[in-house]
Design an enzyme around this catalytic site. Structure first.
Site, PDB file in Angstrom:
ATOM      1  N   HIS A  32      -1.968  -7.743  -5.702  1.00 45.18           N
ATOM      2  CA  HIS A  32      -1.011  -6.749  -6.186  1.00 45.18           C
ATOM      3  C   HIS A  32      -0.094  -7.405  -7.219  1.00 45.18           C
ATOM      4  O   HIS A  32       0.507  -8.455  -6.951  1.00 45.18           O
ATOM      5  CB  HIS A  32      -0.201  -6.184  -5.017  1.00 45.18           C
ATOM      6  CG  HIS A  32      -1.000  -5.266  -4.138  1.00 45.18           C
ATOM      7  ND1 HIS A  32      -2.181  -5.631  -3.546  1.00 45.18           N
ATOM      8  CD2 HIS A  32      -0.773  -3.975  -3.773  1.00 45.18           C
ATOM      9  CE1 HIS A  32      -2.662  -4.619  -2.842  1.00 45.18           C
ATOM     10  NE2 HIS A  32      -1.824  -3.604  -2.964  1.00 45.18           N
TER      11      HIS A  32
ATOM     12  N   GLY B 186       2.940   3.049   1.543  1.00 39.03           N
ATOM     13  CA  GLY B 186       1.864   2.279   0.949  1.00 39.03           C
ATOM     14  C   GLY B 186       2.073   1.986  -0.532  1.00 39.03           C
ATOM     15  O   GLY B 186       2.998   2.485  -1.183  1.00 39.03           O
ATOM     16  N   HIS B 187       1.152   1.183  -1.079  1.00 39.38           N
ATOM     17  CA  HIS B 187       1.277   0.779  -2.480  1.00 39.38           C
ATOM     18  C   HIS B 187       1.116   1.973  -3.428  1.00 39.38           C
ATOM     19  O   HIS B 187       0.373   2.910  -3.157  1.00 39.38           O
ATOM     20  CB  HIS B 187       0.286  -0.338  -2.831  1.00 39.38           C
ATOM     21  CG  HIS B 187      -1.162   0.001  -2.624  1.00 39.38           C
ATOM     22  ND1 HIS B 187      -2.110  -0.952  -2.388  1.00 39.38           N
ATOM     23  CD2 HIS B 187      -1.836   1.176  -2.625  1.00 39.38           C
ATOM     24  CE1 HIS B 187      -3.285  -0.395  -2.265  1.00 39.38           C
ATOM     25  NE2 HIS B 187      -3.143   0.905  -2.410  1.00 39.38           N
ATOM     26  N   ASN B 188       1.868   1.919  -4.521  1.00 42.66           N
ATOM     27  CA  ASN B 188       1.805   2.909  -5.614  1.00 42.66           C
ATOM     28  C   ASN B 188       2.341   4.288  -5.226  1.00 42.66           C
ATOM     29  O   ASN B 188       2.212   5.244  -5.992  1.00 42.66           O
ATOM     30  CB  ASN B 188       0.378   3.092  -6.141  1.00 42.66           C
ATOM     31  CG  ASN B 188      -0.277   1.786  -6.544  1.00 42.66           C
ATOM     32  OD1 ASN B 188       0.401   0.796  -6.823  1.00 42.66           O
ATOM     33  ND2 ASN B 188      -1.594   1.771  -6.567  1.00 42.66           N
TER      34      ASN B 188
ATOM     35  N   SER C   4      -0.802   5.494  -3.133  1.00 38.13           N
ATOM     36  CA  SER C   4      -0.888   6.387  -4.295  1.00 38.13           C
ATOM     37  C   SER C   4      -0.583   7.844  -3.981  1.00 38.13           C
ATOM     38  O   SER C   4      -0.810   8.720  -4.810  1.00 38.13           O
ATOM     39  CB  SER C   4      -2.257   6.283  -4.971  1.00 38.13           C
ATOM     40  OG  SER C   4      -2.496   4.954  -5.400  1.00 38.13           O
TER      41      SER C   4
END
Length: 301
Positions: free
Chosen positions: A181, A222-224, A242
């Site tokens: 990341h 979570g990521h994004n 996302s």
């Protein structure tokens, strides 16, 4: 303090209230309706809760002050359409204790980009690529381990981890390999993050929490992910990578929003529900998979 001081404060804040009773009454404390005390302030949501027995008990209390949406004969009343908000704005102004703005000697702080009146508690780890805005509070044992900007007047509670890599893998044959990341986390102004919540750093775009987002304890972001303004994320909620949560949405306890799913403006995802497809604006969904229940009226001020 005198009730007149409370009324003067509400006037300076532009609050639309009316008052009936004795403005010279004295208020020392706050209470709930199960523990009536002299010189205390209370709030009540609707007439449903204002039983004759309760009113008679309140009349026996000296200088009781009620914040409510209707007049109660014989009791000091601040009358407003939004009693809860008025009540807690009074408590925040008159009863909350100011926190000393210090950086604990037991914190590891590698950045010099720290605003005015910032408090950093014992056991925190703040990386060198972190920027913290004015008047923000980091309680003990907060870890920020990625590039991260935090706005003004934010509060981050104990045990929060910001910036661990998200759960992203690619495969070579049957063997999973971690996706590195590269991005960080951007947090707006007046954001609150509850104890032991984890917010992953972005993969190729930042994870974003916009102004006035409130996240409860034990949540996972979570990521994004992007969470827009004024959203409420309640305990145990999981927002997968996302996903996008539009402004003023409400995610109930232990709800799940799957990756790439969008939750619309003013939408609600119910308790223990899983949003596996996009949720339209101003609707409530419930169940697994989550299905529509009813339209949601826009919240009035």
């Amino acid at each position: 303090m005198k009730i007149s001081e409370i009324l003067a404060f509400l006037n300076t804040q532009g609050k639309n209230v009316t008052f009936t009773g004795n403005p010279d009454g004295i208020i020392y404390t706050m209470s709930n309706l199960d523990e009536l005390k002299d010189h205390s302030i209370y709030w009540i949501r609707t007439r449903q809760f204002a039983s004759n027995q309760l009113i008679e008990r309140l009349k026996q209390c000296k200088d009781a002050l009620m914040v409510c949406p209707f007049e109660i004969d014989g009791i000091n009343c601040i009358i407003t359409d939004y009693p809860k908000g008025i009540f807690f704005s009074i408590l925040n102004h008159f009863f909350s204790k100011s926190r000393e703005s210090t950086i604990s000697e037991r914190a590891v702080v590698l950045t010099d980009k720290i605003g005015k009146n910032v408090h950093i508690g014992s056991g925190c780890y703040i990386g060198e690529e972190v920027e913290i805005g004015d008047h923000s509070i980091l309680h003990p044992n907060v870890s920020i381990i990625c590039p991260c900007t935090i706005g003004c007047h934010c509060e981050i509670f104990p045990g929060v981890v910001i910036g661990a890599d998200g759960f992203g893998y690619y495969f070579e044959g049957e063997i999973p390999h971690r996706e590195i990341h590269f991005k960080g986390v951007k947090i707006g102004n007046n954001v609150e993050i509850g104890a032991n919540t984890c917010i992953d750093r972005g993969l190729l775009t930042d994870t974003v929490l916009c102004d006035h987002v409130k996240i409860d304890n034990l949540c996972h972001i979570g990521h994004n992910v992007k969470i827009e303004e004024n959203c409420l994320i309640i305990a145990g909620t999981v927002i997968c990578g996302s996903a996008k949560i539009k402004q003023n949405a409400y995610l109930a306890p232990s709800s799940v929003v799957m990756d790439w799913v969008q939750v619309g403006e003013y939408a609600k995802v119910g308790v223990n529900s899983s949003a596996v497809t996009n949720v339209k604006d101003k609707i409530t969904v419930f169940g697994t998979p989550a299905k529509r229940l009813s339209p949601v009226a826009k919240k009035e001020d």
